[in-house]
Design a protein around this motif. Structure first.
Motif, PDB file in Angstrom:
ATOM      1  N   ILE A   1       0.963  -1.087   0.064  1.00 50.05           N
ATOM      2  CA  ILE A   1       0.039   0.164   0.120  1.00 50.05           C
ATOM      3  C   ILE A   1       0.776   1.360  -0.006  1.00 50.05           C
ATOM      4  O   ILE A   1       1.790   1.436   1.055  1.00 50.05           O
ATOM      5  CB  ILE A   1      -0.868   0.021   1.420  1.00 50.05           C
ATOM      6  CG1 ILE A   1      -1.675  -1.345   1.229  1.00 50.05           C
ATOM      7  CG2 ILE A   1      -1.861   1.451   1.124  1.00 50.05           C
ATOM      8  CD1 ILE A   1      -2.684  -1.395   0.223  1.00 50.05           C
ATOM      9  N   THR A   2       0.622   2.049  -1.222  1.00 48.37           N
ATOM     10  CA  THR A   2       1.524   3.075  -1.123  1.00 48.37           C
ATOM     11  C   THR A   2       0.427   4.432  -1.271  1.00 48.37           C
ATOM     12  O   THR A   2      -0.882   4.347  -1.604  1.00 48.37           O
ATOM     13  CB  THR A   2       2.532   3.384  -2.305  1.00 48.37           C
ATOM     14  OG1 THR A   2       1.725   3.175  -3.610  1.00 48.37           O
ATOM     15  CG2 THR A   2       3.494   1.907  -2.197  1.00 48.37           C
ATOM     16  N   PHE A   3       1.053   5.768  -1.155  1.00 43.18           N
ATOM     17  CA  PHE A   3      -0.001   6.904  -1.233  1.00 43.18           C
ATOM     18  C   PHE A   3       0.719   8.166  -1.702  1.00 43.18           C
ATOM     19  O   PHE A   3       1.827   8.154  -1.844  1.00 43.18           O
ATOM     20  CB  PHE A   3      -0.020   7.160   0.444  1.00 43.18           C
ATOM     21  CG  PHE A   3      -1.136   8.371   0.523  1.00 43.18           C
ATOM     22  CD1 PHE A   3      -2.259   8.371   0.307  1.00 43.18           C
ATOM     23  CD2 PHE A   3      -0.543   9.301   1.094  1.00 43.18           C
ATOM     24  CE1 PHE A   3      -3.257   9.387   0.438  1.00 43.18           C
ATOM     25  CE2 PHE A   3      -1.431  10.448   1.470  1.00 43.18           C
ATOM     26  CZ  PHE A   3      -2.772  10.364   1.102  1.00 43.18           C
ATOM     27  N   GLY A   4      -0.219   9.095  -2.510  1.00 37.25           N
ATOM     28  CA  GLY A   4       0.187  10.214  -3.079  1.00 37.25           C
ATOM     29  C   GLY A   4      -0.545  11.304  -2.260  1.00 37.25           C
ATOM     30  O   GLY A   4      -1.730  11.588  -2.289  1.00 37.25           O
TER      31      GLY A   4
ATOM     32  N   ALA B   1       1.943   3.258   5.191  1.00 36.22           N
ATOM     33  CA  ALA B   1       1.942   3.409   3.573  1.00 36.22           C
ATOM     34  C   ALA B   1       3.604   3.159   3.296  1.00 36.22           C
ATOM     35  O   ALA B   1       4.507   3.482   4.244  1.00 36.22           O
ATOM     36  CB  ALA B   1       1.771   4.783   2.977  1.00 36.22           C
ATOM     37  N   GLU B   2       3.903   2.204   2.462  1.00 32.40           N
ATOM     38  CA  GLU B   2       5.342   1.811   2.049  1.00 32.40           C
ATOM     39  C   GLU B   2       6.256   2.829   1.378  1.00 32.40           C
ATOM     40  O   GLU B   2       7.252   2.977   1.313  1.00 32.40           O
ATOM     41  CB  GLU B   2       5.378   0.603   1.554  1.00 32.40           C
ATOM     42  CG  GLU B   2       4.792  -0.357   2.494  1.00 32.40           C
ATOM     43  CD  GLU B   2       5.222  -1.972   2.176  1.00 32.40           C
ATOM     44  OE1 GLU B   2       6.178  -2.118   1.595  1.00 32.40           O
ATOM     45  OE2 GLU B   2       4.437  -2.824   2.237  1.00 32.40           O
ATOM     46  N   VAL B   3       5.385   3.846   0.536  1.00 33.77           N
ATOM     47  CA  VAL B   3       6.199   4.631  -0.318  1.00 33.77           C
ATOM     48  C   VAL B   3       4.931   5.886  -0.443  1.00 33.77           C
ATOM     49  O   VAL B   3       3.835   5.501  -0.370  1.00 33.77           O
ATOM     50  CB  VAL B   3       6.319   4.118  -1.746  1.00 33.77           C
ATOM     51  CG1 VAL B   3       7.093   5.360  -2.532  1.00 33.77           C
ATOM     52  CG2 VAL B   3       7.151   3.069  -1.876  1.00 33.77           C
ATOM     53  N   VAL B   4       5.562   7.275  -0.312  1.00 35.84           N
ATOM     54  CA  VAL B   4       4.727   8.240  -0.910  1.00 35.84           C
ATOM     55  C   VAL B   4       5.174   8.729  -2.145  1.00 35.84           C
ATOM     56  O   VAL B   4       6.439   9.122  -2.144  1.00 35.84           O
ATOM     57  CB  VAL B   4       4.638   9.320   0.624  1.00 35.84           C
ATOM     58  CG1 VAL B   4       3.987   8.964   1.287  1.00 35.84           C
ATOM     59  CG2 VAL B   4       6.147   9.555   1.021  1.00 35.84           C
ATOM     60  N   TRP B   5       4.378   9.293  -2.728  1.00 38.14           N
ATOM     61  CA  TRP B   5       4.741   9.639  -4.169  1.00 38.14           C
ATOM     62  C   TRP B   5       4.260  11.115  -4.655  1.00 38.14           C
ATOM     63  O   TRP B   5       3.213  11.452  -3.924  1.00 38.14           O
ATOM     64  CB  TRP B   5       3.913   8.941  -5.071  1.00 38.14           C
ATOM     65  CG  TRP B   5       4.046   7.475  -5.133  1.00 38.14           C
ATOM     66  CD1 TRP B   5       3.784   6.398  -4.628  1.00 38.14           C
ATOM     67  CD2 TRP B   5       5.319   6.758  -5.846  1.00 38.14           C
ATOM     68  NE1 TRP B   5       3.956   5.360  -4.590  1.00 38.14           N
ATOM     69  CE2 TRP B   5       5.206   5.194  -5.458  1.00 38.14           C
ATOM     70  CE3 TRP B   5       6.249   7.047  -6.712  1.00 38.14           C
ATOM     71  CZ2 TRP B   5       5.794   4.278  -6.087  1.00 38.14           C
ATOM     72  CZ3 TRP B   5       7.136   5.955  -7.195  1.00 38.14           C
ATOM     73  CH2 TRP B   5       6.997   4.705  -6.809  1.00 38.14           C
ATOM     74  N   VAL B   6       5.161  11.858  -5.240  1.00 35.62           N
ATOM     75  CA  VAL B   6       4.792  13.296  -5.711  1.00 35.62           C
ATOM     76  C   VAL B   6       4.546  13.377  -7.126  1.00 35.62           C
ATOM     77  O   VAL B   6       5.280  12.713  -7.638  1.00 35.62           O
ATOM     78  CB  VAL B   6       5.671  14.168  -5.250  1.00 35.62           C
ATOM     79  CG1 VAL B   6       5.467  14.513  -3.404  1.00 35.62           C
ATOM     80  CG2 VAL B   6       7.117  13.785  -5.470  1.00 35.62           C
ATOM     81  N   PRO B   7       3.695  13.946  -7.586  1.00 36.48           N
ATOM     82  CA  PRO B   7       3.465  14.290  -9.004  1.00 36.48           C
ATOM     83  C   PRO B   7       4.002  15.739  -9.468  1.00 36.48           C
ATOM     84  O   PRO B   7       5.021  16.141  -8.635  1.00 36.48           O
ATOM     85  CB  PRO B   7       1.994  14.579  -9.157  1.00 36.48           C
ATOM     86  CG  PRO B   7       1.610  15.264  -7.979  1.00 36.48           C
ATOM     87  CD  PRO B   7       2.581  14.575  -6.879  1.00 36.48           C
ATOM     88  N   GLU B   8       4.193  15.796 -10.816  1.00 39.40           N
ATOM     89  CA  GLU B   8       4.753  16.997 -11.320  1.00 39.40           C
ATOM     90  C   GLU B   8       3.799  17.573 -12.359  1.00 39.40           C
ATOM     91  O   GLU B   8       3.594  17.116 -13.318  1.00 39.40           O
ATOM     92  CB  GLU B   8       6.088  16.865 -12.228  1.00 39.40           C
ATOM     93  CG  GLU B   8       6.749  17.634 -12.594  1.00 39.40           C
ATOM     94  CD  GLU B   8       8.247  17.626 -12.743  1.00 39.40           C
ATOM     95  OE1 GLU B   8       8.998  18.205 -11.976  1.00 39.40           O
ATOM     96  OE2 GLU B   8       8.739  17.123 -13.742  1.00 39.40           O
ATOM     97  N   LEU B   9       3.083  18.730 -12.056  1.00 38.78           N
ATOM     98  CA  LEU B   9       2.428  19.464 -12.956  1.00 38.78           C
ATOM     99  C   LEU B   9       2.265  20.973 -12.159  1.00 38.78           C
ATOM    100  O   LEU B   9       2.808  21.895 -12.807  1.00 38.78           O
ATOM    101  CB  LEU B   9       0.942  18.630 -13.218  1.00 38.78           C
ATOM    102  CG  LEU B   9       0.202  19.548 -14.042  1.00 38.78           C
ATOM    103  CD1 LEU B   9       0.835  19.899 -15.539  1.00 38.78           C
ATOM    104  CD2 LEU B   9      -1.015  19.032 -14.262  1.00 38.78           C
ATOM    105  N   HIS B  10       1.678  20.972 -11.266  1.00 40.93           N
ATOM    106  CA  HIS B  10       1.300  22.149 -10.527  1.00 40.93           C
ATOM    107  C   HIS B  10       2.683  22.599  -9.609  1.00 40.93           C
ATOM    108  O   HIS B  10       2.796  23.703  -9.148  1.00 40.93           O
ATOM    109  CB  HIS B  10      -0.175  22.178  -9.710  1.00 40.93           C
ATOM    110  CG  HIS B  10      -1.036  21.994 -10.609  1.00 40.93           C
ATOM    111  ND1 HIS B  10      -1.718  20.989 -10.635  1.00 40.93           N
ATOM    112  CD2 HIS B  10      -1.398  22.700 -11.659  1.00 40.93           C
ATOM    113  CE1 HIS B  10      -2.803  20.735 -11.503  1.00 40.93           C
ATOM    114  NE2 HIS B  10      -2.651  22.106 -12.196  1.00 40.93           N
TER     115      HIS B  10
END
Length: 348
Positions: free
Chosen positions: A3-6, A27-36
């Protein structure tokens, strides 16, 4: 299934708080996006806010930085996180690259292959002072007279590739340490269309299945009232449905007519983030994890055995900050339930 999370936030501080809460929830990984925001700056904030969970970009744009800059930022992020960084890369679409970033599009599969090759070559050789000489149609790299004077924590930082089309998905299987989907995908689509391409790529690279982490992203909305949960997710579905290139995706799920209704609303002048009203509940149920905690847990179970990791993200499109904040709070509490973590995952 990991289970990971953004995490989401109006400020980087709020994103960091959400990441800490998700880490506490298991949560085993936290993720960040790229746009804003910049993915690498966001990852730096999360690396300093957390201590045990992995920190990944999902995704950083692959062509808008040079491979050398991407490689340097990844090394710094890996150092900052104590070896917890995951570099997730994606191509973005042609218009974004050419019109927004003045990047030559060319052949994106070849371009991404050369980009990943260069990044890994730089990691492997940047402290030696030896020249790096790589030919390429898109990303030739000729480096002389350079030596990084700082230690490198890892030369094998995991590289995950975002892909949905067959050729790019095969590339992820061939050279990636992981594959990442976009936020709408069903177990049937994953099993029938994505996994065969990943397996073909693994075979081409002569790699075992366990060499690849399959990460399924999912828009997830939890509420005691399932209709409230569905309506929160409807804007995300509408955003994707407004894009005609996803026609085959919606047709696969027998949602061609429903997509046509969304496209019509979009053409009538509604913004891509303001299409929830045109999205039928049937679309939301097929393509998101939305409903009560029990509903979502049941839908999650359908992915067990066909994906390695699930990346849960709260809905954002067409919602106020307060609505997204409430959805995120419920989602982090669900993660704590799913993982059985000793922490509550409570947001301050």
């Amino acid at each position: 299934m990991r289970i990971t999370f953004g995490p989401w936030g109006e400020t980087l501080g709020e994103v960091a708080d959400a990441a800490r809460a998700a880490e506490d929830a298991g949560a085993e990984v936290v993720w960040v996006p790229e746009l804003h925001r910049s993915a690498t700056v966001g990852a730096a904030a999360l690396a300093q806010a957390t201590s045990t969970t992995g920190v990944g970009t999902a995704i950083a744009l692959a062509f808008t930085r040079s491979p050398m800059v991407t490689a340097l930022e990844a090394l710094d992020l890996d150092e900052l996180s104590g070896g917890r960084f995951v570099l997730g890369l994606g191509t973005g679409v042609q218009r974004l690259n050419e019109d927004w970033h003045h990047v030559t599009w060319g052949k994106p599969v070849t371009h991404l292959r050369e980009t990943v090759r260069n990044i890994r070559a730089f990691w492997a050789g940047c402290t030696s002072g030896e020249p790096i000489a790589l030919d390429g149609d898109h990303e030739p790299m000729q480096i002389r007279g350079y030596r990084r004077p700082y230690p490198v924590l890892r030369t094998d930082i995991p590289v995950y590739l975002a892909a949905m089309g067959p050729a790019m998905t095969r590339l992820a299987g061939e050279i990636g340490d992981g594959w990442i989907s976009h936020e709408l995908i069903s177990p049937d689509y994953l099993r029938d269309l994505i996994l065969p391409e990943l397996e073909a790529g693994l075979a081409r690279g002569d790699r075992p299945r366990d060499a690849l982490d399959v990460v399924t992203s999912a828009c997830c909305s939890v509420d005691a009232d399932p209709q409230v949960a569905r309506r929160r997710s409807a804007g995300m579905v509408g955003f994707y449905a407004s894009v005609r290139t996803y026609a085959d995706f919606f047709a696969f799920h027998d949602l061609a007519d429903e997509q046509a209704a969304v496209v019509e609303a979009f053409r009538a002048g509604r913004g891509a983030g303001d299409l929830a009203h045109a999205v039928a509940d049937r679309m939301v149920d097929a393509l998101t994890l939305s409903g009560t905690r029990d509903d979502v847990a049941e839908r999650l179970a359908a992915y067990d055995g066909i994906t390695d990791s699930i990346k849960l993200t709260p809905p954002t499109h067409g919602l106020s900050a307060a609505e997204t904040r409430a959805a995120q709070k419920e989602l982090i509490a669900l993660i704590a339930d799913l993982t059985g973590a000793s922490g509550t995952g409570a947001l301050r």
